[in-house]
Write a protein that holds these residues in place. Structure first.
Motif, short mmCIF file in Angstrom:
data_model
loop_
_atom_site.label_atom_id
_atom_site.label_comp_id
_atom_site.label_asym_id
_atom_site.label_seq_id
_atom_site.Cartn_x
_atom_site.Cartn_y
_atom_site.Cartn_z
N ASP A 361 0.81 -1.22 0.00
CA ASP A 361 0.00 0.00 0.00
C ASP A 361 0.85 1.27 0.00
N GLU A 362 1.96 1.25 0.71
CA GLU A 362 2.79 2.46 0.77
C GLU A 362 3.61 2.65 -0.50
N LEU A 363 3.77 1.58 -1.28
CA LEU A 363 4.55 1.68 -2.52
C LEU A 363 3.66 1.97 -3.72
N VAL A 364 2.50 1.34 -3.76
CA VAL A 364 1.61 1.50 -4.92
C VAL A 364 0.66 2.67 -4.62
N THR A 365 1.15 3.86 -4.89
CA THR A 365 0.36 5.08 -4.68
C THR A 365 0.07 5.71 -6.04
N GLU A 366 -0.91 6.60 -6.05
CA GLU A 366 -1.22 7.28 -7.31
C GLU A 366 -0.01 8.05 -7.82
N GLU A 367 0.73 8.65 -6.92
CA GLU A 367 1.91 9.43 -7.33
C GLU A 367 2.96 8.52 -7.96
N ASN A 368 3.24 7.38 -7.33
CA ASN A 368 4.23 6.46 -7.88
C ASN A 368 3.77 5.87 -9.21
N LEU A 369 2.47 5.60 -9.33
CA LEU A 369 1.96 5.08 -10.59
C LEU A 369 2.07 6.11 -11.70
N HIS A 378 5.25 -7.32 -9.92
CA HIS A 378 4.21 -7.12 -10.94
C HIS A 378 3.92 -5.64 -11.16
N LYS A 379 4.97 -4.84 -11.11
CA LYS A 379 4.81 -3.39 -11.27
C LYS A 379 4.24 -3.04 -12.64
N ALA A 380 4.74 -3.66 -13.68
CA ALA A 380 4.29 -3.33 -15.04
C ALA A 380 2.82 -3.69 -15.22
N GLU A 381 2.43 -4.87 -14.73
CA GLU A 381 1.03 -5.29 -14.87
C GLU A 381 0.09 -4.37 -14.09
N ILE A 382 0.51 -3.99 -12.89
CA ILE A 382 -0.32 -3.11 -12.07
C ILE A 382 -0.48 -1.75 -12.75
N ALA A 383 0.59 -1.27 -13.39
CA ALA A 383 0.51 0.01 -14.10
C ALA A 383 -0.51 -0.06 -15.24
N VAL A 384 -0.51 -1.17 -15.97
CA VAL A 384 -1.49 -1.34 -17.06
C VAL A 384 -2.91 -1.37 -16.50
N LEU A 385 -3.09 -2.14 -15.44
CA LEU A 385 -4.43 -2.26 -14.85
C LEU A 385 -4.91 -0.91 -14.33
N TRP A 386 -4.00 -0.12 -13.78
CA TRP A 386 -4.36 1.19 -13.24
C TRP A 386 -4.91 2.10 -14.34
N LYS A 387 -4.30 2.03 -15.50
CA LYS A 387 -4.77 2.87 -16.61
C LYS A 387 -6.17 2.42 -17.07
N TRP A 388 -6.35 1.10 -17.15
CA TRP A 388 -7.65 0.63 -17.63
C TRP A 388 -8.77 0.90 -16.64
N ILE A 389 -8.51 0.65 -15.36
CA ILE A 389 -9.61 0.76 -14.38
C ILE A 389 -10.08 2.21 -14.24
N ARG A 429 -7.89 2.96 7.51
CA ARG A 429 -7.38 2.76 6.16
C ARG A 429 -8.26 3.54 5.20
N LYS A 430 -7.67 4.45 4.47
CA LYS A 430 -8.45 5.28 3.56
C LYS A 430 -8.91 4.45 2.38
N ARG A 431 -10.22 4.50 2.12
CA ARG A 431 -10.78 3.77 1.00
C ARG A 431 -10.36 4.41 -0.32
N GLY A 432 -10.23 3.57 -1.36
CA GLY A 432 -9.94 4.10 -2.68
C GLY A 432 -8.47 4.13 -3.02
N ALA A 433 -7.63 3.43 -2.25
CA ALA A 433 -6.21 3.32 -2.61
C ALA A 433 -6.12 2.58 -3.96
N PRO A 434 -5.04 2.80 -4.73
CA PRO A 434 -4.95 2.21 -6.07
C PRO A 434 -5.20 0.71 -6.12
N LEU A 435 -4.59 -0.04 -5.21
CA LEU A 435 -4.80 -1.49 -5.26
C LEU A 435 -6.26 -1.84 -4.97
#
Length: 697
Positions: A361-369, A378-389, A429-435
């Protein structure tokens, strides 16, 4: 002259004042006057005085030996004067006759009343049976008294030990054990639950709440019978490396994701769901177990699974294994992230990793993405999913707004409960984190897509629908379960069928059977699906699931409240900060504990206050507090309170209790401020799910 007469079943005596025909005007010793009919008169006498006769008659009645009187009476019906002559060996005096009548009247097991002043001796067998019953009651009274004294002394009678739960929650109120418990509670001015805690019948308040729930929903115990897991037919191996995203406590891992770049440059995203439906068949022993339970039960620190551990272990999407799964593949155009097509199949899916929120959670942030920063699996896959979602979310929001609903709020705060060795940790825990959003959007996409698949094939399923109902706004927006495709306006989709949690929710298992039938049967799916159109059993499942799921949710809420109270003790929290939800209802800032302050001054929603916690009770889950200080005016952003205050919770595809995952977070109910009584289509995710309803404290 005086009269001895019967009135309303009682014997009385008084002086005659006058006589008119068949009626006498009589003055009783108390001075009260009464009208007595001649048919009710038993004796007429001049001496002694009425009061003296009554007193002497009472003395004589106590001296009469009932056993001897019964022997003298014989077996024929008699009048009291006849029996008096036999018993006293002379015509009875007024006091003797009155005493005999009192004795006959108060000995119903010896003498049956046959009329005014007439009786018949009871048969010998009946008399002995009645005497035995009286002796039994006398002995029971003595035993009951002993139980009462033991309970008052803080000891639980041995005979009560196996009956504790029955006495507390389903008592036989005619039993001497219950009567003893009730008497002891009355004398000690306490409740049965508190007395059982005091004497050791129940180990703790936590055990009390759990035992009550188990007795109601699992009367035969929460264990499983021995099972045999049927073999799964041979499946093709998927050419993907899938990964799951869950909370650290999750063991029923039923969803994973994969991303592939195709030769033509398009992207193929896989949503892989554990497939116990390949092994469990409708009507078999495993189906019977799952249908009896309907869902996994979650509570902070523990759970009662819907399926046996062996079956969960066989189908959970654990890393390093090729797992049977139902996969939904979406082919995407990366230029605009539009969906070119979808395909569903049953297959073996290689699971490369089980990712955990606490590590990412502390690594996969909107800013880092956005900046392509950080290093994680699975950084690359998560980046792709983030764009689609994000495109998926925008599409849902447009659909939601077309239904007349305002946009979702994703910045609310959730609370995760963790319990180890009876010590509770409650994490905000704030709702709506990227993961969270990635898993949420993809599960909504899968549930909507598979709902459409069933509808297109003419196969019934179990859908969640919202909006379009009748009645007021709250009624129209109430989430309901139906067996045909219907819009879910809160989520902004045309149909929504729970299908992504088959290891822990029976509705999802049923839908998985139906989806598999669509995949395997094609146009013949309506003929081969386990549930046919208009199948009455499907309606029964919907009804049974609603009842069980509601009961499980209420229990989870109670246990979360219990652990909130325990947290107050652990942290020695006497002065705490809270926010006003509505009228006299407040919620603590650090934990999701609701407190009602009757008579509190009117304060705007979101106002921050400081409370002094006076006392709390872990048995009835109440809290007493007083307002110390109004700290701050409402924040401009009070959206984090909306779940509790106006029913805009989320339809969350996740877990209740301590086994939480990100889940589908989307507003499921949008009630206007004037109607704050509704509840949303709530998350089934423990830390994520907060079914907040004010309780009377």
């Amino acid at each position: 002259m005086n009269l001895f007469f019967e009135e309303s079943g009682d014997f009385k005596a008084g002086a005659i004042l006058s006589q008119q025909g068949e009626a006498y005007q009589v003055e009783l010793p108390s001075g009260k006057r009464s009208k007595v009919k001649s048919k009710d008169v038993l004796l007429q006498f001049s001496t002694p005085a009425a009061q003296e006769l009554l007193e002497e008659a009472q003395r004589i009645a106590q001296e009469i030996e009932l056993d001897f009187l019964w022997e003298v009476a014989g077996q024929e019906e008699f009048g009291f004067a006849e029996l008096g002559a036999e018993y006293f060996d002379h015509a009875p005096l007024p006091t003797e006759a009155a005493g005999l009548l009192l004795s006959l009247q108060t000995a119903p097991i010896y003498f049956y009343k046959k009329g005014r002043g007439r009786y018949k001796a009871a048969p010998e067998a009946s008399l002995k049976a009645a005497q035995a019953g009286i002796e039994k009651k006398r002995q029971q009274a003595l035993i009951q008294a002993q139980y009462v004294e033991q309970l008052k002394a803080g000891q639980l009678p041995d005979v009560m030990k196996p009956l504790v739960l029955q006495l507390l929650f389903k008592p036989d109120k005619n039993s001497i054990e219950y009567k003893a418990l009730d008497t002891a509670c009355n004398e000690l001015q306490t409740s049965p639950q508190r007395l059982m805690l005091k004497v050791g019948g129940i180990a703790s308040a936590k055990q009390l709440h759990l035992s009550k729930f188990l007795l109601e929903f699992f009367p035969k115990g929460a264990g499983f019978p021995k099972i045999t897991i049927p073999a799964v037919a041979e499946l093709p191996l998927a050419t993907v490396q899938a990964f799951s995203i869950d909370d650290v406590t999750t063991t029923e891992i039923d969803d994973a994701l994969s991303v592939q770049t195709l030769a033509d440059g398009n992207i193929r995203v896989g949503i892989h769901i554990a497939a116990p439906g390949l092994s469990i068949k409708r009507g078999d022993a495993l189906d019977t177990i799952a249908r009896q339970r309907m869902s996994t039960v979650y509570m902070p620190g523990d759970k009662i699974t819907m399926l046996p551990d062996e079956l969960v272990e066989a189908f959970t999407l654990a890393e390093g294994r090729n797992c049977p799964a139902l996969s939904l593949y979406a082919t995407l155009d990366p230029h605009d992230w539009s969906v070119i097509g979808t395909e569903s199949r049953a297959e073996l899916v290689p699971i490369s990793a089980n990712l955990r929120h606490n590590a990412l959670d502390e690594l996969v942030t909107e800013e880092n993405l956005t900046n392509d920063a950080g290093d994680y699996p699975h950084k690359a896959e998560i980046a792709v999913l983030w764009k689609w979602i994000q495109v998926l979310e925008q599409g849902r929001m447009a659909k939601r707004e077309s239904f007349g609903l305002r946009p979702e709020q994703n910045n609310r705060v959730d609370f995760n409960f963790y319990v180890e060795e009876d010590v509770a940790t409650i994490a905000r825990r704030k709702r709506g984190a990227p993961l969270d959003k990635i898993v949420a959007e993809l599960m909504i996409f899968a549930n909507s897509s598979w709902g459409k698949l069933m509808s297109d094939h003419g196969v019934p399923g179990i859908y969640r629908a919202q909006g379009g109902g009748s009645g007021g706004w709250a009624a129209k927006m109430q989430v309901r379960m139906v067996t045909h495709a219907a819009p879910h306006q809160g989520l902004g989709v045309d149909q929504y069928a729970w299908s992504t949690s088959p290891l822990r929710r029976y509705t999802d298992l049923v839908n998985q059977w139906q989806i598999l039938a669509c995949i395997e049967g094609g146009v013949a799916a309506p003929l081969v699906a386990p549930f046919k159109p208009r199948d009455a059993d499907l309606f029964a499942i919907v009804s049974g699931f609603d009842a069980a799921y509601s009961g499980y949710g209420d229990f989870q809420s109670d246990m979360e409240r219990y652990w909130c109270l325990r947290w107050l003790g652990q942290e020695q929290a006497r002065q705490v900060e809270a926010a006003v939800l509505k009228d006299e209802i407040l919620r603590l800032v650090e934990i999701p504990l609701l407190i009602k302050l009757p008579g509190m001054q009117p304060l705007a929603r979101g106002t921050q206050v400081k409370l002094d916690i006076l006392r709390w009770d872990e048995v009835d889950l109440t809290v007493e507090a007083r307002l110390l200080q109004v700290c701050a005016a409402p924040n401009a952003d009070t959206s984090q309170l909306e779940d509790a205050e106006d029913g805009e919770g989320g339809e969350v595809e996740g877990r209740q209790g301590g086994d939480q995952d990100s889940g589908e977070v989307a507003a499921a109910s949008e009630l206007p401020p004037a109607d704050q009584s509704g509840t949303a289509d709530l998350p089934d995710d423990a830390g994520m799910r907060q079914k907040i309803q004010p309780q009377a404290d």
